[in-house]
Design a protein around this motif. Structure first.
Motif, PDB file in Angstrom:
ATOM      1  N   LYS A   2      -1.903  55.860  65.956  1.00 41.17           N
ATOM      2  CA  LYS A   2      -0.490  56.235  66.104  1.00 41.17           C
ATOM      3  C   LYS A   2       0.166  55.377  65.306  1.00 41.17           C
ATOM      4  O   LYS A   2      -0.219  54.303  64.896  1.00 41.17           O
ATOM      5  CB  LYS A   2      -0.084  56.139  67.726  1.00 41.17           C
ATOM      6  N   THR A   3       1.463  55.796  64.772  1.00 36.26           N
ATOM      7  CA  THR A   3       2.218  54.851  63.981  1.00 36.26           C
ATOM      8  C   THR A   3       3.580  54.824  64.698  1.00 36.26           C
ATOM      9  O   THR A   3       4.019  55.747  65.487  1.00 36.26           O
ATOM     10  CB  THR A   3       2.338  55.594  62.547  1.00 36.26           C
ATOM     11  N   VAL A   4       4.413  53.848  64.240  1.00 30.70           N
ATOM     12  CA  VAL A   4       5.701  53.587  64.867  1.00 30.70           C
ATOM     13  C   VAL A   4       6.574  53.502  63.370  1.00 30.70           C
ATOM     14  O   VAL A   4       6.061  52.561  62.687  1.00 30.70           O
ATOM     15  CB  VAL A   4       5.610  52.119  65.494  1.00 30.70           C
ATOM     16  N   THR A   5       7.658  53.897  63.441  1.00 25.53           N
ATOM     17  CA  THR A   5       8.508  53.741  62.659  1.00 25.53           C
ATOM     18  C   THR A   5       9.941  53.629  63.071  1.00 25.53           C
ATOM     19  O   THR A   5      10.440  54.221  64.063  1.00 25.53           O
ATOM     20  CB  THR A   5       8.842  55.063  61.636  1.00 25.53           C
ATOM     21  N   ARG A   6      10.626  52.517  62.597  1.00 26.07           N
ATOM     22  CA  ARG A   6      11.979  52.040  63.077  1.00 26.07           C
ATOM     23  C   ARG A   6      12.824  51.893  61.990  1.00 26.07           C
ATOM     24  O   ARG A   6      12.400  51.494  61.042  1.00 26.07           O
ATOM     25  CB  ARG A   6      11.749  50.900  63.835  1.00 26.07           C
ATOM     26  N   THR A   7      14.342  52.693  61.932  1.00 24.57           N
ATOM     27  CA  THR A   7      14.986  52.780  61.237  1.00 24.57           C
ATOM     28  C   THR A   7      16.159  51.917  61.598  1.00 24.57           C
ATOM     29  O   THR A   7      16.699  52.069  62.607  1.00 24.57           O
ATOM     30  CB  THR A   7      15.416  54.093  60.583  1.00 24.57           C
ATOM     31  N   ARG A   8      17.204  51.102  60.554  1.00 18.89           N
ATOM     32  CA  ARG A   8      18.119  50.701  60.974  1.00 18.89           C
ATOM     33  C   ARG A   8      18.917  50.448  59.694  1.00 18.89           C
ATOM     34  O   ARG A   8      18.571  50.028  58.687  1.00 18.89           O
ATOM     35  CB  ARG A   8      17.868  49.539  62.032  1.00 18.89           C
ATOM     36  N   THR A   9      20.124  50.287  59.668  1.00 16.07           N
ATOM     37  CA  THR A   9      21.157  50.137  58.663  1.00 16.07           C
ATOM     38  C   THR A   9      21.567  48.621  58.389  1.00 16.07           C
ATOM     39  O   THR A   9      22.018  48.091  59.590  1.00 16.07           O
ATOM     40  CB  THR A   9      22.467  50.853  58.457  1.00 16.07           C
ATOM     41  N   VAL A  60      -1.844  42.728  56.196  1.00 15.30           N
ATOM     42  CA  VAL A  60      -0.911  43.182  55.506  1.00 15.30           C
ATOM     43  C   VAL A  60      -1.775  44.041  54.227  1.00 15.30           C
ATOM     44  O   VAL A  60      -2.737  43.709  53.831  1.00 15.30           O
ATOM     45  CB  VAL A  60      -0.431  42.298  54.671  1.00 15.30           C
ATOM     46  N   VAL A  61      -1.096  45.341  54.039  1.00 14.61           N
ATOM     47  CA  VAL A  61      -1.904  46.251  53.078  1.00 14.61           C
ATOM     48  C   VAL A  61      -1.054  46.549  51.908  1.00 14.61           C
ATOM     49  O   VAL A  61       0.322  46.552  51.920  1.00 14.61           O
ATOM     50  CB  VAL A  61      -2.451  47.411  53.743  1.00 14.61           C
ATOM     51  N   ASP A  62      -1.422  46.665  50.928  1.00 17.44           N
ATOM     52  CA  ASP A  62      -0.703  47.300  49.693  1.00 17.44           C
ATOM     53  C   ASP A  62      -0.341  48.455  49.763  1.00 17.44           C
ATOM     54  O   ASP A  62      -1.088  49.697  49.884  1.00 17.44           O
ATOM     55  CB  ASP A  62      -1.391  47.105  48.295  1.00 17.44           C
ATOM     56  N   ASP A  63       1.097  48.785  49.975  1.00 17.35           N
ATOM     57  CA  ASP A  63       1.490  50.149  49.725  1.00 17.35           C
ATOM     58  C   ASP A  63       2.958  50.338  48.916  1.00 17.35           C
ATOM     59  O   ASP A  63       3.960  49.687  49.055  1.00 17.35           O
ATOM     60  CB  ASP A  63       2.128  50.628  51.158  1.00 17.35           C
ATOM     61  N   PRO A  64       2.797  50.975  47.928  1.00 15.76           N
ATOM     62  CA  PRO A  64       3.655  51.108  46.759  1.00 15.76           C
ATOM     63  C   PRO A  64       5.036  51.614  46.998  1.00 15.76           C
ATOM     64  O   PRO A  64       6.210  51.519  46.550  1.00 15.76           O
ATOM     65  CB  PRO A  64       3.321  51.885  45.580  1.00 15.76           C
ATOM     66  N   ASP A  65       5.109  52.383  48.389  1.00 17.15           N
ATOM     67  CA  ASP A  65       6.281  52.718  48.978  1.00 17.15           C
ATOM     68  C   ASP A  65       7.023  52.116  50.218  1.00 17.15           C
ATOM     69  O   ASP A  65       7.993  52.350  50.669  1.00 17.15           O
ATOM     70  CB  ASP A  65       5.941  54.292  49.457  1.00 17.15           C
ATOM     71  N   ALA A  66       6.347  50.957  50.155  1.00 13.69           N
ATOM     72  CA  ALA A  66       6.951  49.797  51.234  1.00 13.69           C
ATOM     73  C   ALA A  66       6.919  48.460  50.714  1.00 13.69           C
ATOM     74  O   ALA A  66       6.325  48.079  50.006  1.00 13.69           O
ATOM     75  CB  ALA A  66       5.980  49.996  52.572  1.00 13.69           C
ATOM     76  N   VAL A  67       8.038  47.834  51.358  1.00 14.73           N
ATOM     77  CA  VAL A  67       8.312  46.298  50.852  1.00 14.73           C
ATOM     78  C   VAL A  67       7.075  45.538  51.685  1.00 14.73           C
ATOM     79  O   VAL A  67       6.676  44.433  51.116  1.00 14.73           O
ATOM     80  CB  VAL A  67       9.606  45.719  51.390  1.00 14.73           C
ATOM     81  N   ILE A  68       7.005  45.979  52.951  1.00 14.95           N
ATOM     82  CA  ILE A  68       5.812  45.469  53.660  1.00 14.95           C
ATOM     83  C   ILE A  68       4.953  46.385  54.638  1.00 14.95           C
ATOM     84  O   ILE A  68       5.727  47.308  55.253  1.00 14.95           O
ATOM     85  CB  ILE A  68       6.307  43.997  54.529  1.00 14.95           C
ATOM     86  N   ALA A  69       3.670  46.416  54.392  1.00 20.41           N
ATOM     87  CA  ALA A  69       3.065  47.404  55.162  1.00 20.41           C
ATOM     88  C   ALA A  69       1.703  46.712  55.786  1.00 20.41           C
ATOM     89  O   ALA A  69       1.260  45.811  55.126  1.00 20.41           O
ATOM     90  CB  ALA A  69       2.641  48.717  54.334  1.00 20.41           C
ATOM     91  N   TYR A  70       1.593  47.138  57.205  1.00 23.61           N
ATOM     92  CA  TYR A  70       0.356  46.463  57.621  1.00 23.61           C
ATOM     93  C   TYR A  70      -0.278  47.206  58.586  1.00 23.61           C
ATOM     94  O   TYR A  70       0.153  48.357  58.983  1.00 23.61           O
ATOM     95  CB  TYR A  70       0.774  45.166  58.275  1.00 23.61           C
ATOM     96  N   GLU A  71      -1.570  47.052  58.875  1.00 23.94           N
ATOM     97  CA  GLU A  71      -2.480  47.966  59.795  1.00 23.94           C
ATOM     98  C   GLU A  71      -3.015  47.243  60.862  1.00 23.94           C
ATOM     99  O   GLU A  71      -3.179  45.646  60.570  1.00 23.94           O
ATOM    100  CB  GLU A  71      -3.698  48.847  59.078  1.00 23.94           C
TER     101      GLU A  71
END
Length: 71
Positions: A2-9, A60-71
């Motif tokens: 499962k993944t979690v995404t949170r968005t805020r301005t 931390v994993v490399d993801d060109p579409d994210a500033v920081i990504a981890y698994e």
């Protein structure tokens, strides 16, 4: 998995936000975990939930579409 995404301005420039996110330990700590430790590309977090304690080890994993990504 499962993944979690949170968005805020955030009212700041993209560069300022990226710089804050790349300061990994304070950025992760701001999420409200009880404990946070960072060692290079490994992030350890812990949270007490009732009588249980949850411990996560994140890499931390490399993801060109994210500033920081981890698994």
């Amino acid at each position: 998995m499962k993944t979690v995404t949170r968005t805020r301005t955030i009212l700041a420039s993209p560069e300022a936000v990226r710089a804050a996110m790349l300061d990994t330990e304070p950025f992760t700590n701001s999420a409200g975990f009880d404990e946070v430790s960072v060692d290079d590309r490994t992030i350890r977090v812990a949270n007490s939930v009732g009588i249980a304690e949850i411990n996560l080890v994140l890499e931390v994993v490399d993801d060109p579409d994210a500033v920081i990504a981890y698994e």
